[in-house]
Design an enzyme around this catalytic site. Structure first.
Site, PDB file in Angstrom:
ATOM      1  N   ASP A 191       4.303 -12.408   3.145  1.00 56.55           N
ATOM      2  CA  ASP A 191       3.922 -13.543   3.986  1.00 56.55           C
ATOM      3  C   ASP A 191       3.580 -13.055   5.396  1.00 56.55           C
ATOM      4  OD1 ASP A 191       4.113 -15.264   1.875  1.00 56.55           O
ATOM      5  OD2 ASP A 191       6.128 -15.955   2.358  1.00 56.55           O
TER       6      ASP A 191
ATOM      7  N   HIS B 163      -3.019   7.357   1.723  1.00 50.79           N
ATOM      8  CA  HIS B 163      -1.660   7.623   2.193  1.00 50.79           C
ATOM      9  C   HIS B 163      -1.121   6.519   3.093  1.00 50.79           C
ATOM     10  CE1 HIS B 163       1.551  10.657   3.351  1.00 50.79           C
ATOM     11  NE2 HIS B 163       1.388  10.855   2.058  1.00 50.79           N
TER      12      HIS B 163
ATOM     13  N   LYS C 259       1.118   3.485   4.032  1.00 52.76           N
ATOM     14  CA  LYS C 259       2.401   2.968   3.546  1.00 52.76           C
ATOM     15  C   LYS C 259       2.731   1.700   4.333  1.00 52.76           C
ATOM     16  CE  LYS C 259       2.603   7.069   1.602  1.00 52.76           C
ATOM     17  NZ  LYS C 259       3.563   8.078   2.031  1.00 52.76           N
TER      18      LYS C 259
ATOM     19  N   ALA D  99       0.859  -1.190   0.000  1.00 53.52           N
ATOM     20  CA  ALA D  99       0.000   0.000   0.000  1.00 53.52           C
ATOM     21  C   ALA D  99       0.887   1.229   0.000  1.00 53.52           C
ATOM     22  CB  ALA D  99      -0.916   0.004   1.219  1.00 53.52           C
ATOM     23  N   SER D 100       0.649   2.130  -0.942  1.00 58.14           N
ATOM     24  CA  SER D 100       1.474   3.314  -1.086  1.00 58.14           C
ATOM     25  C   SER D 100       0.662   4.405  -1.756  1.00 58.14           C
ATOM     26  CB  SER D 100       2.723   2.989  -1.916  1.00 58.14           C
ATOM     27  OG  SER D 100       3.534   4.124  -2.094  1.00 58.14           O
ATOM     28  N   LEU D 101       1.200   5.618  -1.742  1.00 57.28           N
ATOM     29  CA  LEU D 101       0.548   6.711  -2.462  1.00 57.28           C
ATOM     30  C   LEU D 101       0.612   6.452  -3.963  1.00 57.28           C
ATOM     31  CD1 LEU D 101      -0.722   9.571  -2.593  1.00 57.28           C
ATOM     32  CD2 LEU D 101       1.609  10.492  -2.528  1.00 57.28           C
ATOM     33  N   TYR D 102       1.776   6.037  -4.447  1.00 57.72           N
ATOM     34  CA  TYR D 102       1.939   5.786  -5.873  1.00 57.72           C
ATOM     35  C   TYR D 102       3.149   4.896  -6.114  1.00 57.72           C
ATOM     36  CZ  TYR D 102       5.804   9.174  -5.857  1.00 57.72           C
ATOM     37  OH  TYR D 102       6.981   9.830  -5.610  1.00 57.72           O
ATOM     38  N   LEU D 103       3.268   4.406  -7.325  1.00 66.52           N
ATOM     39  CA  LEU D 103       4.431   3.671  -7.798  1.00 66.52           C
ATOM     40  C   LEU D 103       5.068   4.505  -8.907  1.00 66.52           C
ATOM     41  CD1 LEU D 103       6.170   1.022  -8.105  1.00 66.52           C
ATOM     42  CD2 LEU D 103       4.475   0.295  -9.801  1.00 66.52           C
ATOM     43  N   GLY D 104       6.366   4.778  -8.777  1.00 67.76           N
ATOM     44  CA  GLY D 104       7.056   5.581  -9.771  1.00 67.76           C
ATOM     45  C   GLY D 104       7.231   4.862 -11.093  1.00 67.76           C
ATOM     46  N   THR D 105       7.872   5.545 -12.052  1.00 67.41           N
ATOM     47  CA  THR D 105       7.985   4.991 -13.407  1.00 67.41           C
ATOM     48  C   THR D 105       9.427   4.846 -13.870  1.00 67.41           C
ATOM     49  OG1 THR D 105       7.785   7.238 -14.334  1.00 67.41           O
ATOM     50  CG2 THR D 105       5.755   5.968 -14.068  1.00 67.41           C
ATOM     51  N   GLY D 106      10.396   4.928 -12.960  1.00 66.47           N
ATOM     52  CA  GLY D 106      11.802   4.853 -13.328  1.00 66.47           C
ATOM     53  C   GLY D 106      12.328   3.429 -13.351  1.00 66.47           C
TER      54      GLY D 106
END
Length: 558
Positions: A305, A298, A300, A202-209
């Protein structure tokens, strides 16, 4: 998001320390905040002095919780006009970044902003009786304690939190504090590669790099191995992100995860939370990026497992390299892993589901977050999340009665020798939830209560990358007798430093807020009790948030 109570490994206090996990033990470089007190020096100096006067009578935790609830109801009556007046100077400061070719107008707005700020400070200057603020709220009927709990009565003074959320007890040997973004990134990849049953992120977003792609590749490889194994496993991957932040730009979090959904549709779930406050004409008019100010997902938490990483870091390259945050790794803690899995599933159920063709849909039977009735959606979401919290409380109480209150509990040394029985817990974890659109404000209640009951001799450390205390928190910091050391991000390590347009003025706006706060500290003569410092490190940014409370004196506050 959660509170952890455990013994300090260096100073070994008698009562332990309370840490909102996740936290970090890194010795970060500090420098004095560049806030000049009226007529004083640039460097802020802290001390142990407390305001004069007789000591406040002791306040019991449950009564304090009720006082906080009463105060929060009164705070809702603040008029919109007062809020607009408070935001005015900061708004004009932000406009300065949009006027590079208009020095005369910029100077005029700057002088007007400073004058309004000084007038506001004089109007809101607090009298000495502010020190009685925590005692002025009328008491309301207190909440009864659950019949059984893991932690025996009287072990520590934070047991009242179990009235709000489940209480988890673990051995400190299962708790590991990470110190760097690189360590956080490598641990996540390693845990993904060995996961057999579940991966929950769970996160705000996943980057694209490239680093984010490396993380996605790890997920893909592990999912592929689970299908090719001699005995295929039931590995499931669940990812929860924010809809608006995760949909920004042509290449975004959604496009990064589409290959996983297309290749493993039965094993991968991607949920995109959309705030119910962004709807109708407002949703159509507010442009991309600015719409994120209305509301966000928001949480995180990163789970593999039965092991969990609690953090404030997002899944982006800077959080893997040079953006300092805090990270706590809870290893082999099945009850905690089960709780966070259920929590993410619950939030995912009230979110939009990403499909393999990059479209989204609601879970069957769920109200749409921005097309459906707002009240009905929030009520359903409240019930879904609170059912998880309440069922976990009940489950933990039953587990504690069967396990931790029996005669089979061993010390850590005896358990290590036996090898087959769990050691006695010495670390208490209370997961706190804050979802204000759904009227779930547990984190707010606990934070206000902790600040309210802070007494003379206590030491409170606050750290944040974005200093913008609510009025309630500001009153409590100025109105209690505890010593405060507040760690802030210097403008150079603010994530918005150097940004274009209005965003580039955000660091200056935070400095303006800091100066206003410190002016109030000085006007009350409390600069020896409340100390501000800034984090600065060349080439790095700062994103850590946390509260550390206790009567102990550690060698380092972090």
């Amino acid at each position: 998001m959660s509170l952890t109570l455990h013994p300090h490994p260096v100073s070994r206090p008698s009562q332990g320390m309370l840490v909102p996990a996740p936290c970090s033990s890194t010795a970060w470089p500090l420098r004095a905040a560049h806030l000049r007190p009226p007529g004083g020096k640039r460097r802020l100096r802290g001390g142990s002095a407390s305001p004069r006067g007789s000591r406040a009578p002791p306040v019991f935790a449950r009564a304090v919780v009720n006082k906080v609830l009463a105060r929060r109801k009164r705070k809702r009556r603040i008029s919109m006009a007062a809020a607009a007046a408070a935001a005015g100077p900061v708004f004009w400061r932000r406009l300065l970044g949009l006027l590079p070719g208009r020095p005369g107008l910029a100077a005029l707005l700057g002088r007007l902003s400073d004058r309004l700020g000084r007038n506001r400070d004089r109007r809101r200057r607090r009298p000495p009786w502010l020190l009685l603020a925590p005692l002025l709220s009328p008491a309301v009927p207190h909440v009864t304690s659950p019949p059984c709990c893991l932690c025996p009565e009287g072990v520590h003074r934070f047991q009242w939190i179990r009235n709000l959320v489940p209480e988890f007890g673990v051995s400190s040997s299962h708790v590991r504090v990470l110190s760097s973004p690189a360590e956080f990134f490598e641990l996540m990849k390693g845990q993904i590669k060995v996961a057999k049953r579940r991966v929950v992120m769970a996160s705000l977003y996943l980057g694209t790099g490239p680093l984010e792609q490396e993380l996605v590749d790890c997920l893909e490889s592990t999912l592929e191995k689970s299908l090719q194994a001699k005995f295929p496993s039931d590995l499931r991957v669940s990812i929860l992100l924010d809809f608006t932040r995760g949909s920004r730009g042509r290449k975004n979090s959604r496009t990064m995860l589409l290959p996983l959904l297309q290749r493993f549709p039965e094993q991968v779930r991607v949920s995109l939370f959309h705030t119910p406050n962004l709807r109708g004409l407002l949703r159509l008019l507010i442009p991309e990026r600015f719409n994120e100010t209305i509301g966000l997902q928001h949480i995180k938490v990163y789970l593999f497992d039965n092991s969990v990483i609690l953090s404030g870091a997002n899944l982006s390259d800077s959080y893997f390299t040079n953006r300092q945050d805090r990270y706590v790794f809870l290893q082999d803690c099945p009850e905690i892993a089960d709780f966070f899995t259920e929590l993410v599933d619950a939030v995912g159920d009230v979110s939009l589901q990403l499909r393999g063709d990059d479209t989204v849909q609601v879970v069957e039977g769920m109200v749409h977050p921005y097309k459906g009735d707002r009240a009905a959606y929030c009520k359903a979401a409240n019930k879904r999340v609170m059912d998880v919290i309440n069922s976990a409380r009940t489950r933990q109480q039953m587990l504690h009665a069967q396990t931790f209150h029996s005669n089979s509990l061993l010390t850590q040394e005896d358990a290590a020798a036996a090898g087959d029985r769990r050691p006695a817990p010495d670390t208490w974890i209370y997961p706190l939830i804050q979802m204000k659109p759904f009227e779930i404000q547990i984190d707010e209640i606990v934070t206000e209560t902790l600040l309210t009951e802070a007494e003379r001799g206590a030491k409170v450390y606050l750290t944040t990358g974005y200093f913008n205390l609510t009025q309630a928190y500001m009153d409590l910091v100025l109105g209690t007798r505890a010593e405060y050391q507040i760690l802030l991000a210097s403008p150079e390590v603010n994530g918005f430093f150097g940004a274009k347009g209005v965003a580039g003025a955000i660091p200056a706006a935070y400095v303006h807020i800091e100066r206003q706060f410190y002016s109030e500290v000085c006007s009350l003569g409390q600069q020896e009790r409340v100390q501000l410092q800034e984090y600065w490190r060349r080439g790095w940014t700062f994103h850590a948030k946390g509260q550390f409370t206790g009567t102990w004196r550690p060698r380092s506050p972090l």
